[in-house]
Design a protein around this motif. Structure first.
Motif, PDB file in Angstrom:
ATOM      1  N   GLN A   1       0.820  -1.213   0.000  1.00 13.84           N
ATOM      2  CA  GLN A   1       0.000   0.000   0.000  1.00 13.84           C
ATOM      3  C   GLN A   1       0.856   1.266   0.000  1.00 13.84           C
ATOM      4  OE1 GLN A   1      -0.834  -2.626   2.408  1.00 13.84           O
ATOM      5  NE2 GLN A   1      -2.002  -3.332   0.630  1.00 13.84           N
ATOM      6  N   GLY A   2       2.180   1.101  -0.085  1.00 12.42           N
ATOM      7  CA  GLY A   2       3.077   2.253  -0.104  1.00 12.42           C
ATOM      8  C   GLY A   2       3.408   2.806   1.264  1.00 12.42           C
ATOM      9  N   ILE A   3       3.018   2.086   2.323  1.00 13.78           N
ATOM     10  CA  ILE A   3       3.286   2.538   3.692  1.00 13.78           C
ATOM     11  C   ILE A   3       4.708   2.139   4.084  1.00 13.78           C
ATOM     12  CG2 ILE A   3       2.590   2.286   6.120  1.00 13.78           C
ATOM     13  CD1 ILE A   3      -0.280   1.717   5.005  1.00 13.78           C
ATOM     14  N   LEU A   4       5.419   3.061   4.718  1.00 14.55           N
ATOM     15  CA  LEU A   4       6.788   2.808   5.137  1.00 14.55           C
ATOM     16  C   LEU A   4       6.827   1.667   6.155  1.00 14.55           C
ATOM     17  CD1 LEU A   4       9.741   3.816   4.828  1.00 14.55           C
ATOM     18  CD2 LEU A   4       9.336   5.183   6.880  1.00 14.55           C
ATOM     19  N   ALA A   5       7.566   0.611   5.827  1.00 12.02           N
ATOM     20  CA  ALA A   5       7.680  -0.556   6.708  1.00 12.02           C
ATOM     21  C   ALA A   5       9.043  -0.637   7.375  1.00 12.02           C
ATOM     22  CB  ALA A   5       7.412  -1.835   5.910  1.00 12.02           C
ATOM     23  N   GLY A   6      10.072  -0.060   6.740  1.00 13.54           N
ATOM     24  CA  GLY A   6      11.410  -0.128   7.311  1.00 13.54           C
ATOM     25  C   GLY A   6      12.330   0.871   6.642  1.00 13.54           C
ATOM     26  N   ALA A   7      13.447   1.158   7.322  1.00  8.00           N
ATOM     27  CA  ALA A   7      14.423   2.103   6.782  1.00  8.00           C
ATOM     28  C   ALA A   7      15.791   1.822   7.383  1.00  8.00           C
ATOM     29  CB  ALA A   7      14.006   3.542   7.087  1.00  8.00           C
ATOM     30  N   ILE A   8      16.817   2.140   6.627  1.00  8.85           N
ATOM     31  CA  ILE A   8      18.193   2.030   7.099  1.00  8.85           C
ATOM     32  C   ILE A   8      18.978   3.192   6.507  1.00  8.85           C
ATOM     33  CG2 ILE A   8      18.934   0.553   5.177  1.00  8.85           C
ATOM     34  CD1 ILE A   8      20.745  -0.934   7.194  1.00  8.85           C
ATOM     35  N   ARG A   9      19.913   3.694   7.307  1.00  4.98           N
ATOM     36  CA  ARG A   9      20.797   4.772   6.830  1.00  4.98           C
ATOM     37  C   ARG A   9      22.245   4.400   7.089  1.00  4.98           C
ATOM     38  NH1 ARG A   9      17.219   9.846   9.039  1.00  4.98           N
ATOM     39  NH2 ARG A   9      15.844  10.016   7.232  1.00  4.98           N
ATOM     40  N   PHE A  10      23.121   4.898   6.229  1.00  6.05           N
ATOM     41  CA  PHE A  10      24.566   4.739   6.363  1.00  6.05           C
ATOM     42  C   PHE A  10      25.203   6.115   6.258  1.00  6.05           C
ATOM     43  CE2 PHE A  10      23.217   0.607   4.893  1.00  6.05           C
ATOM     44  CZ  PHE A  10      24.085  -0.289   5.486  1.00  6.05           C
TER      45      PHE A  10
END
Length: 164
Positions: free
Chosen positions: A55-64
């Motif tokens: 549905q385009g909903i943010l489920a996860g994220a990672i940054r470096f």
């Protein structure tokens, strides 16, 4: 693992990712020493990833983030977060693997983080002796991963902000 769309984070994702981090981490997360290394330094373009559900909903994220360790360059992994409704599905591990492989493709050869050794050992991270995060950081939580064999050998010193 259910299907997620994984892509590099874009500027329009920033505040939604920040809201996910606020949801997943304790209040005051930005007081941690690793955040002093990120102040006014942009994450490495193309390595910070977002995962969205069908549905385009943010489920996860990672940054470096780029950092210096003594005279050497390294990627600082973190934060990585998965929305509580998707935890336990393997998404966090997938984002870690994808981010590391993207870093390898971009020519980075060492990654570090501050985290729980038992969790991150499954990805190949181990304790870095002689590498000092700004205080207050528990030295047992300073972990590293060699993208190229031997790149952490003999690397020691203070972790400092990126200056290029």
């Amino acid at each position: 693992m259910q299907q997620f769309g994984i892509r590099p984070e874009e500027p329009d994702d920033w505040w939604e990712v920040e809201a996910l981090y606020d949801l997943c981490f304790a209040p005051g997360r930005e007081a941690l020493s690793s955040y002093r290394l990120r102040d006014d330094v942009p994450p490495v373009s193309g390595l910070s990833l977002v995962a969205r559900d069908g549905q385009g909903i943010l489920a996860g994220a990672i940054r470096f983030w780029p950092v210096h360790v003594g005279d050497h360059d390294a990627l600082l992994l973190g934060p990585v977060a998965v929305h509580p409704t998707h935890q336990g599905e393997g998404l966090g591990g997938f984002l870690i693997h994808e981010g590391i492989e993207a870093g390898r493709a971009m020519g980075w050869d060492r990654v570090m983080l501050v985290g729980d050794a038992p969790y991150y050992a499954r990805f190949g991270f181990s304790r870095l002796s002689g590498v000092e995060m700004p205080p207050p950081t528990n030295p047992d939580r300073v972990l590293g991963l060699e993208i190229s064999p031997g790149v952490w050998d003999g690397v020691s010193g203070l972790v400092t902000r990126w200056t290029r």
